[in-house]
Write a protein that holds these residues in place. Structure first.
Motif, PDB file in Angstrom:
ATOM      1  N   ALA A   1      47.925  43.974  62.761  1.00 21.78           N
ATOM      2  CA  ALA A   1      47.038  43.330  61.788  1.00 21.78           C
ATOM      3  C   ALA A   1      46.030  44.300  61.177  1.00 21.78           C
ATOM      4  CB  ALA A   1      46.307  42.166  62.456  1.00 21.78           C
TER       5      ALA A   1
ATOM      6  N   GLU B   1      49.336  44.859  70.649  1.00 21.50           N
ATOM      7  CA  GLU B   1      50.283  45.071  69.549  1.00 21.50           C
ATOM      8  C   GLU B   1      49.914  44.230  68.325  1.00 21.50           C
ATOM      9  OE1 GLU B   1      52.401  47.559  69.434  1.00 21.50           O
ATOM     10  OE2 GLU B   1      51.658  48.053  71.439  1.00 21.50           O
ATOM     11  N   LYS B   2      49.429  43.015  68.531  1.00 19.37           N
ATOM     12  CA  LYS B   2      48.993  42.172  67.407  1.00 19.37           C
ATOM     13  C   LYS B   2      47.797  42.792  66.690  1.00 19.37           C
ATOM     14  CE  LYS B   2      50.108  37.416  68.340  1.00 19.37           C
ATOM     15  NZ  LYS B   2      49.557  36.129  68.784  1.00 19.37           N
TER      16      LYS B   2
ATOM     17  N   GLN C   1      45.154  35.848  62.183  1.00 19.74           N
ATOM     18  CA  GLN C   1      46.476  36.387  62.514  1.00 19.74           C
ATOM     19  C   GLN C   1      46.590  36.773  63.983  1.00 19.74           C
ATOM     20  OE1 GLN C   1      47.710  39.612  59.949  1.00 19.74           O
ATOM     21  NE2 GLN C   1      49.348  40.246  61.326  1.00 19.74           N
ATOM     22  N   VAL C   2      45.601  37.475  64.515  1.00 20.70           N
ATOM     23  CA  VAL C   2      45.698  38.005  65.876  1.00 20.70           C
ATOM     24  C   VAL C   2      45.383  36.950  66.934  1.00 20.70           C
ATOM     25  CG1 VAL C   2      44.808  39.732  67.503  1.00 20.70           C
ATOM     26  CG2 VAL C   2      45.185  40.358  65.109  1.00 20.70           C
TER      27      VAL C   2
END
Length: 117
Positions: free
Chosen positions: A83, A78-79, A25-26
Protein backbone atom coordinates in the motif's frame (compact mmCIF):
# COMPACT_ATOMS: atom_id res chain seq x y z
CA UNK A 1 -18.08 6.91 29.12
CA UNK A 2 -15.44 5.95 31.65
CA UNK A 3 -13.50 8.83 33.22
CA UNK A 4 -9.72 9.12 33.35
CA UNK A 5 -9.04 6.68 30.49
CA UNK A 6 -7.42 7.28 27.13
CA UNK A 7 -10.36 7.97 24.86
CA UNK A 8 -9.10 9.50 21.60
CA UNK A 9 -5.89 10.05 19.68
CA UNK A 10 -5.21 12.57 16.90
CA UNK A 11 -2.42 12.37 14.36
CA UNK A 12 -1.24 14.73 11.62
CA UNK A 13 -1.60 13.96 7.92
CA UNK A 14 -0.11 15.95 5.07
CA UNK A 15 -2.60 14.33 2.69
CA UNK A 16 -5.84 13.14 4.30
CA UNK A 17 -7.07 11.27 1.23
CA UNK A 18 -3.79 9.37 0.88
CA UNK A 19 -3.71 8.32 4.54
CA UNK A 20 -7.39 7.33 4.50
CA UNK A 21 -6.80 5.12 1.45
CA UNK A 22 -3.73 3.52 3.05
CA UNK A 23 -5.41 2.66 6.37
CA UNK A 24 -8.56 1.45 4.62
CA UNK A 25 -6.54 -0.85 2.37
CA UNK A 26 -4.13 -2.22 4.99
CA UNK A 27 -6.23 -2.34 8.16
CA UNK A 28 -9.84 -2.05 6.97
CA UNK A 29 -10.51 1.19 8.83
CA UNK A 30 -13.47 3.40 7.98
CA UNK A 31 -13.51 7.20 8.08
CA UNK A 32 -15.94 10.00 8.78
CA UNK A 33 -14.98 13.43 7.51
CA UNK A 34 -15.55 16.56 9.57
CA UNK A 35 -14.75 19.22 7.01
CA UNK A 36 -11.84 19.28 4.56
CA UNK A 37 -9.10 19.23 7.23
CA UNK A 38 -10.21 16.46 9.61
CA UNK A 39 -11.21 12.82 9.31
CA UNK A 40 -12.05 10.52 12.22
CA UNK A 41 -11.11 6.87 11.89
CA UNK A 42 -13.47 4.03 12.76
CA UNK A 43 -12.96 0.32 13.52
CA UNK A 44 -9.38 0.99 14.64
CA UNK A 45 -9.66 -0.29 18.24
CA UNK A 46 -9.38 3.23 19.70
CA UNK A 47 -11.24 6.30 18.50
CA UNK A 48 -9.20 8.97 16.82
CA UNK A 49 -8.58 10.93 13.69
CA UNK A 50 -6.23 12.62 11.27
CA UNK A 51 -5.91 16.40 11.02
CA UNK A 52 -4.40 18.29 8.10
CA UNK A 53 -0.83 19.36 8.97
CA UNK A 54 2.54 19.82 7.32
CA UNK A 55 4.41 17.80 9.97
CA UNK A 56 4.43 14.17 11.06
CA UNK A 57 4.44 12.16 14.29
CA UNK A 58 7.76 10.40 14.94
CA UNK A 59 9.07 9.07 18.28
CA UNK A 60 12.57 10.34 17.42
CA UNK A 61 11.03 13.84 17.59
CA UNK A 62 9.36 13.21 20.93
CA UNK A 63 5.97 11.93 19.71
CA UNK A 64 4.20 8.92 21.16
CA UNK A 65 4.35 5.67 19.19
CA UNK A 66 0.97 4.14 18.33
CA UNK A 67 1.26 0.34 18.27
CA UNK A 68 -1.29 -1.86 16.53
CA UNK A 69 -1.80 -5.58 17.19
CA UNK A 70 -2.03 -8.35 14.59
CA UNK A 71 -2.07 -12.11 14.88
CA UNK A 72 -0.74 -12.22 11.28
CA UNK A 73 2.23 -9.88 11.49
CA UNK A 74 3.92 -11.11 8.28
CA UNK A 75 0.69 -10.59 6.29
CA UNK A 76 0.33 -7.05 7.65
CA UNK A 77 3.97 -6.28 6.85
CA UNK A 78 3.37 -7.22 3.21
CA UNK A 79 0.12 -5.21 3.09
CA UNK A 80 1.93 -2.14 4.44
CA UNK A 81 4.58 -2.48 1.73
CA UNK A 82 2.01 -3.07 -1.03
CA UNK A 83 0.00 0.00 0.00
CA UNK A 84 3.03 2.32 -0.10
CA UNK A 85 4.10 2.30 3.54
CA UNK A 86 7.81 2.44 4.30
CA UNK A 87 9.26 -0.19 6.63
CA UNK A 88 11.31 1.62 9.25
CA UNK A 89 12.32 -1.58 11.13
CA UNK A 90 11.74 -5.11 9.85
CA UNK A 91 10.15 -7.68 12.20
CA UNK A 92 12.24 -8.13 15.34
CA UNK A 93 11.83 -10.00 18.61
CA UNK A 94 11.34 -8.21 21.90
CA UNK A 95 10.44 -9.56 25.36
CA UNK A 96 6.83 -10.69 24.98
CA UNK A 97 6.55 -10.76 21.22
CA UNK A 98 7.58 -9.54 17.79
CA UNK A 99 7.02 -6.26 16.02
CA UNK A 100 7.92 -4.01 13.12
CA UNK A 101 7.81 -0.24 12.59
CA UNK A 102 6.55 1.54 9.49
CA UNK A 103 5.88 5.03 8.16
CA UNK A 104 2.45 5.76 6.73
CA UNK A 105 2.27 7.75 3.46
CA UNK A 106 2.31 11.01 5.45
CA UNK A 107 5.47 10.08 7.39
CA UNK A 108 3.92 9.14 10.75
CA UNK A 109 5.66 6.25 12.49
CA UNK A 110 3.58 3.28 13.70
CA UNK A 111 4.38 -0.21 14.95
CA UNK A 112 2.60 -3.55 14.68
CA UNK A 113 3.17 -6.29 17.25
CA UNK A 114 2.24 -9.94 17.71
CA UNK A 115 2.86 -12.68 20.25
CA UNK A 116 6.07 -14.73 19.87
CA UNK A 117 6.13 -17.11 16.91
Amino acid sequence: MESNKINYVELPARDLALNKAFFSQVFGWGFKDYGPQYSAFENAGLDGGFFQADFCSRPKNGAALVILYSNEIEVVLEKVKAAGGVIEQEIFDFPGGRRFHFLDPCGNEWAVWSEPA
